[in-house]
Scaffold this motif. Structure first.
Motif, short mmCIF file in Angstrom:
data_model
loop_
_atom_site.label_atom_id
_atom_site.label_comp_id
_atom_site.label_asym_id
_atom_site.label_seq_id
_atom_site.Cartn_x
_atom_site.Cartn_y
_atom_site.Cartn_z
N VAL A 1 -58.41 -37.46 31.65
CA VAL A 1 -59.77 -37.01 32.70
C VAL A 1 -60.41 -36.90 34.23
O VAL A 1 -59.16 -37.27 34.27
CB VAL A 1 -60.84 -37.91 31.76
CG1 VAL A 1 -61.46 -38.00 29.94
CG2 VAL A 1 -60.72 -39.34 32.10
N GLU B 1 -60.86 -33.84 23.04
CA GLU B 1 -61.21 -32.80 24.07
C GLU B 1 -61.72 -31.87 24.29
O GLU B 1 -62.74 -30.64 24.79
CB GLU B 1 -59.79 -31.64 24.20
CG GLU B 1 -59.00 -32.31 24.64
CD GLU B 1 -57.06 -31.72 24.18
OE1 GLU B 1 -56.66 -30.91 24.36
OE2 GLU B 1 -56.21 -32.21 25.28
N TYR C 1 -63.19 -29.38 20.70
CA TYR C 1 -63.19 -28.97 19.71
C TYR C 1 -63.76 -29.59 18.50
O TYR C 1 -64.17 -29.91 18.64
CB TYR C 1 -61.35 -28.35 19.28
CG TYR C 1 -60.79 -28.06 20.67
CD1 TYR C 1 -61.26 -26.79 21.55
CD2 TYR C 1 -59.56 -29.06 21.37
CE1 TYR C 1 -60.61 -25.98 22.33
CE2 TYR C 1 -59.18 -28.18 22.47
CZ TYR C 1 -59.08 -27.18 23.43
OH TYR C 1 -58.66 -26.80 24.24
N LYS D 1 -56.31 -35.88 19.07
CA LYS D 1 -56.67 -35.22 20.69
C LYS D 1 -57.48 -34.11 20.80
O LYS D 1 -58.34 -34.36 21.82
CB LYS D 1 -54.66 -35.01 20.33
CG LYS D 1 -54.86 -34.07 22.37
CD LYS D 1 -53.78 -34.17 22.38
CE LYS D 1 -52.76 -33.22 23.90
NZ LYS D 1 -53.91 -32.27 24.26
N VAL E 1 -63.52 -40.43 21.24
CA VAL E 1 -62.43 -40.22 22.99
C VAL E 1 -62.16 -41.17 23.60
O VAL E 1 -61.84 -40.62 24.61
CB VAL E 1 -64.39 -39.16 23.58
CG1 VAL E 1 -64.09 -38.95 24.80
CG2 VAL E 1 -64.61 -38.20 22.85
N ILE F 1 -55.82 -38.60 26.00
CA ILE F 1 -55.82 -36.96 27.05
C ILE F 1 -56.39 -37.22 28.23
O ILE F 1 -57.06 -38.88 28.30
CB ILE F 1 -58.23 -36.81 26.05
CG1 ILE F 1 -58.69 -37.63 26.06
CG2 ILE F 1 -56.99 -36.10 25.04
CD1 ILE F 1 -59.99 -37.24 26.07
#
Length: 214
Positions: free
Chosen positions: A214, A165, A167, A161, A203, A212
């Motif tokens: 968007v 996102e 990171y 996750k 992703v 996630i």
């Protein structure tokens, strides 16, 4: 008052386009608002029509400007236009990308003459339509994703996750209070279990599976 469903048809295959126009013109509640052979002409004519189109029926692979780029531009200006992609691509990845680009329907060209009218009516009723021949592929993909998700540990799901996102490994390590090397190990395991070739595939997987938003 005109209560017919206004269709704009975009496809670079002239014979197919003309055949579909003949097919749809036989329906009492459907009228053809226009047609084009590429995305640039499609966009221009829909603007000239001031968006007075109910459904844009469009190929994905077209010259000069493809279906996805055309769909994004038209949806930005005319969000009420519903888009059905008419395509030969019979794979889950292209299907997912189509819906990420605003599709309401996905019809395979090989099934167009059997399914198109049904697809149009279903999409006009506010539902989505996917060619029936895609069902086994969707089920197979769903079951594989479920298996892969079960194969991930709780920590790997957290790392997945955070990677999706955006990171970095170091940021994830600080956030989860683990070492960068441990993050790298989790990342390698995730990529291997899901057979991701790069972070972009990771992703897209996270978006498609609502890991996630968007």
């Amino acid at each position: 008052m005109n209560d017919k469903i206004r269709i704009y048809l975009a496809d670079d295959h002239k014979i197919l386009r003309e055949s579909l126009i003949m097919l749809l013109s036989q329906e009492d509640d459907i009228e053809i608002a226009g047609n084009a052979s590429d995305g640039i002409e499609t966009t221009k004519e829909i603007y000239e029509l001031d968006g007075r189109v109910d459904i844009l029926l469009m190929d994905i692979a077209m010259p000069r400007k493809g279906g996805f780029d055309t769909a994004r531009e038209i949806r930005d200006s005319f969000p009420d236009i519903r888009i059905i992609f008419l395509t030969m691509y019979k794979n889950e990845e292209m299907l997912a990308e189509a819906f990420e680009n605003g599709a309401s329907g996905y019809v395979l060209k090989e099934n167009a003459f059997e399914e198109l009218v049904t697809a149009i009516h279903q999409v006009m009723s506010g539902e989505i339509y996917i060619s029936t021949v895609m069902a086994p592929l969707l089920l197979s993909g769903f079951l594989q994703n479920e298996k892969n998700n079960r194969d991930l540990s709780g920590r790997e799901r957290e790392v997945l996750k955070l990677l999706a996102e955006g990171y970095s490994n170091r940021e994830i390590a600080e956030f989860l209070s683990i070492s960068v090397k441990t993050v790298e190990t989790h990342r390698a395991n995730i990529m291997k279990k899901h057979n991701f070739k790069n972070i972009t595939e990771l992703v897209l997987y996270a978006v498609r599976n609502h890991i996630i938003e968007v």
